[in-house]
Design a protein around this motif. Structure first.
Motif, PDB file in Angstrom:
ATOM      1  N   ALA A  83       0.801  -1.226   0.000  1.00  0.00           N
ATOM      2  CA  ALA A  83       0.000   0.000   0.000  1.00  0.00           C
ATOM      3  C   ALA A  83       0.834   1.277   0.000  1.00  0.00           C
ATOM      4  N   LEU A  84       2.150   1.146   0.098  1.00  0.00           N
ATOM      5  CA  LEU A  84       3.000   2.339   0.132  1.00  0.00           C
ATOM      6  C   LEU A  84       2.815   3.179  -1.122  1.00  0.00           C
ATOM      7  N   THR A  85       2.919   4.494  -0.955  1.00  0.00           N
ATOM      8  CA  THR A  85       2.753   5.412  -2.077  1.00  0.00           C
ATOM      9  C   THR A  85       3.980   6.305  -2.236  1.00  0.00           C
ATOM     10  N   ARG A  86       4.031   6.972  -3.367  1.00  0.00           N
ATOM     11  CA  ARG A  86       5.086   7.958  -3.610  1.00  0.00           C
ATOM     12  C   ARG A  86       5.058   9.049  -2.534  1.00  0.00           C
ATOM     13  N   ALA A  87       3.866   9.430  -2.115  1.00  0.00           N
ATOM     14  CA  ALA A  87       3.738  10.465  -1.083  1.00  0.00           C
ATOM     15  C   ALA A  87       4.369  10.013   0.235  1.00  0.00           C
ATOM     16  N   ASP A  88       4.257   8.717   0.548  1.00  0.00           N
ATOM     17  CA  ASP A  88       4.872   8.196   1.776  1.00  0.00           C
ATOM     18  C   ASP A  88       6.389   8.357   1.723  1.00  0.00           C
ATOM     19  N   LEU A  89       6.974   7.993   0.587  1.00  0.00           N
ATOM     20  CA  LEU A  89       8.428   8.091   0.462  1.00  0.00           C
ATOM     21  C   LEU A  89       8.877   9.551   0.393  1.00  0.00           C
ATOM     22  N   ASP A  90       8.099  10.389  -0.263  1.00  0.00           N
ATOM     23  CA  ASP A  90       8.422  11.818  -0.306  1.00  0.00           C
ATOM     24  C   ASP A  90       8.446  12.411   1.102  1.00  0.00           C
ATOM     25  N   ALA A  91       7.516  11.970   1.957  1.00  0.00           N
ATOM     26  CA  ALA A  91       7.460  12.466   3.337  1.00  0.00           C
ATOM     27  C   ALA A  91       8.721  12.085   4.103  1.00  0.00           C
ATOM     28  N   LEU A  92       9.204  10.856   3.879  1.00  0.00           N
ATOM     29  CA  LEU A  92      10.438  10.428   4.540  1.00  0.00           C
ATOM     30  C   LEU A  92      11.624  11.264   4.076  1.00  0.00           C
ATOM     31  N   LEU A  93      11.721  11.474   2.773  1.00  0.00           N
ATOM     32  CA  LEU A  93      12.839  12.252   2.239  1.00  0.00           C
ATOM     33  C   LEU A  93      12.799  13.686   2.763  1.00  0.00           C
ATOM     34  N   LYS A  94      11.611  14.222   2.925  1.00  0.00           N
ATOM     35  CA  LYS A  94      11.473  15.579   3.463  1.00  0.00           C
ATOM     36  C   LYS A  94      11.890  15.632   4.924  1.00  0.00           C
ATOM     37  N   HIS A 124      21.411  13.736   8.461  1.00  0.00           N
ATOM     38  CA  HIS A 124      22.097  13.214   9.656  1.00  0.00           C
ATOM     39  C   HIS A 124      21.178  12.401  10.560  1.00  0.00           C
ATOM     40  N   ASN A 125      19.882  12.678  10.508  1.00  0.00           N
ATOM     41  CA  ASN A 125      18.954  11.968  11.385  1.00  0.00           C
ATOM     42  C   ASN A 125      18.472  10.670  10.729  1.00  0.00           C
ATOM     43  N   ILE A 126      17.657   9.925  11.468  1.00  0.00           N
ATOM     44  CA  ILE A 126      16.923   8.793  10.925  1.00  0.00           C
ATOM     45  C   ILE A 126      15.492   9.259  10.721  1.00  0.00           C
ATOM     46  N   ALA A 127      14.910   8.952   9.567  1.00  0.00           N
ATOM     47  CA  ALA A 127      13.501   9.257   9.310  1.00  0.00           C
ATOM     48  C   ALA A 127      12.792   7.927   9.091  1.00  0.00           C
ATOM     49  N   CYS A 128      11.689   7.704   9.801  1.00  0.00           N
ATOM     50  CA  CYS A 128      11.026   6.406   9.690  1.00  0.00           C
ATOM     51  C   CYS A 128       9.518   6.543   9.708  1.00  0.00           C
ATOM     52  N   GLY A 129       8.872   5.520   9.175  1.00  0.00           N
ATOM     53  CA  GLY A 129       7.423   5.447   9.239  1.00  0.00           C
ATOM     54  C   GLY A 129       6.975   5.017  10.621  1.00  0.00           C
ATOM     55  N   VAL A 130       5.788   5.453  11.014  1.00  0.00           N
ATOM     56  CA  VAL A 130       5.167   5.015  12.268  1.00  0.00           C
ATOM     57  C   VAL A 130       3.781   4.484  11.924  1.00  0.00           C
ATOM     58  N   TYR A 131       3.498   3.250  12.338  1.00  0.00           N
ATOM     59  CA  TYR A 131       2.200   2.637  12.080  1.00  0.00           C
ATOM     60  C   TYR A 131       1.951   1.593  13.148  1.00  0.00           C
ATOM     61  N   GLY A 132       0.704   1.412  13.505  1.00  0.00           N
ATOM     62  CA  GLY A 132       0.399   0.500  14.596  1.00  0.00           C
ATOM     63  C   GLY A 132       1.089   0.904  15.882  1.00  0.00           C
ATOM     64  N   ARG A 133       1.289   2.209  16.049  1.00  0.00           N
ATOM     65  CA  ARG A 133       1.946   2.785  17.239  1.00  0.00           C
ATOM     66  C   ARG A 133       3.398   2.361  17.392  1.00  0.00           C
ATOM     67  N   ARG A 134       4.005   1.911  16.303  1.00  0.00           N
ATOM     68  CA  ARG A 134       5.399   1.478  16.347  1.00  0.00           C
ATOM     69  C   ARG A 134       6.191   2.103  15.215  1.00  0.00           C
ATOM     70  N   GLU A 186       9.843  10.883  13.118  1.00  0.00           N
ATOM     71  CA  GLU A 186       8.781   9.960  12.752  1.00  0.00           C
ATOM     72  C   GLU A 186       7.828  10.577  11.731  1.00  0.00           C
ATOM     73  N   CYS A 187       7.347   9.722  10.817  1.00  0.00           N
ATOM     74  CA  CYS A 187       6.335  10.123   9.837  1.00  0.00           C
ATOM     75  C   CYS A 187       5.152   9.163   9.960  1.00  0.00           C
ATOM     76  N   SER A 188       3.987   9.670  10.243  1.00  0.00           N
ATOM     77  CA  SER A 188       2.805   8.819  10.312  1.00  0.00           C
ATOM     78  C   SER A 188       2.603   8.144   8.965  1.00  0.00           C
ATOM     79  N   MET A 189       2.508   6.807   8.959  1.00  0.00           N
ATOM     80  CA  MET A 189       2.470   6.089   7.699  1.00  0.00           C
ATOM     81  C   MET A 189       1.593   4.835   7.812  1.00  0.00           C
TER      82      MET A 189
END
Length: 197
Positions: free
Chosen positions: A109-120, A125-135, A172-175
């Motif tokens: 179900a991942l979308t281009r918008a999901d990956l764009d949000a991570l890149l943004k 230097h940081n880690i950017a990650c998806g958050v889903y199911g409270r994890r 974190e990015c809500s995903m």
């Protein structure tokens, strides 16, 4: 973004699927090719796939033109678990990248918008990650400073260990889309039946 590599983990045995789910077709394309095209949309020319249990079948599909647009890395010790795929991917990148975007091939179900949000959310230097199911989970972007820790992972310990233990700041990015994956033929059928292809 050319200094970021996309690393699609596709080394598992798909034991619950009863076959190679990576080559299961959805709307005329196989599951793995969909992931390659998604990653290529944000990081064209820098997509790598880590294979394992189904390496011969995936290489045959590549030879037939059913898989294209990625470099392939074989994790010979794939049976150890996801950590082996992560290590193989990090250790065999084709260039000197400053970060990696780690994805799972079956997160349908991942979308281009999901990956764009991570890149943004990634500042270099940081880690950017998806958050889903409270994890926290993948997809996630890891800077080069986290590569040594990723190489230390063992067993079926995936990248989540680094997402929670790292001394590197995590953004974190809500995903919610990342929570949907394909593990069984029934899940594949339900996804196709939903019209979300």
């Amino acid at each position: 973004m050319a200094d970021i590599a996309a690393l699609i983990l596709a080394g598992g045995a798909s034991s619950r699927f009863g076959g190679c789910k990576l080559l299961a077709e959805i709307d005329g394309r196989n599951l793995l090719q969909r992931s390659i095209e998604l990653a290529s949309g944000v990081l064209p020319g820098h997509v790598h796939v880590v294979t394992g249990a189904w390496h011969p079948q995936l290489m045959a599909a590549k030879a037939e033109g059913r898989l294209c647009g990625a470099e392939f890395i074989h994790a010979a010790d794939w049976s150890e678990g996801m950590a082996a795929s992560l290590r193989a991917g990090i250790n065999n990148l084709t260039a000197d990248y400053s970060a990696v975007l780690v994805l799972l091939a079956d997160q349908v179900a991942l979308t281009r918008a999901d990956l764009d949000a991570l890149l943004k959310a990634f500042d270099g230097h940081n880690i950017a990650c998806g958050v889903y199911g409270r994890r926290r989970g993948v997809p996630a972007i890891f800077p080069r400073s986290s590569f040594p820790r990723l190489r230390q992972l063992g067993g079926d310990q995936g990248a989540k260990a680094v997402l929670y233990e790292s001394t590197i700041p995590v953004r974190e990015c809500s995903m919610p889309n990342a929570q949907r994956d394909i593990d069984t033929p029934e899940q594949l059928g339900a996804w196709q039946g939903s019209g979300a292809v």
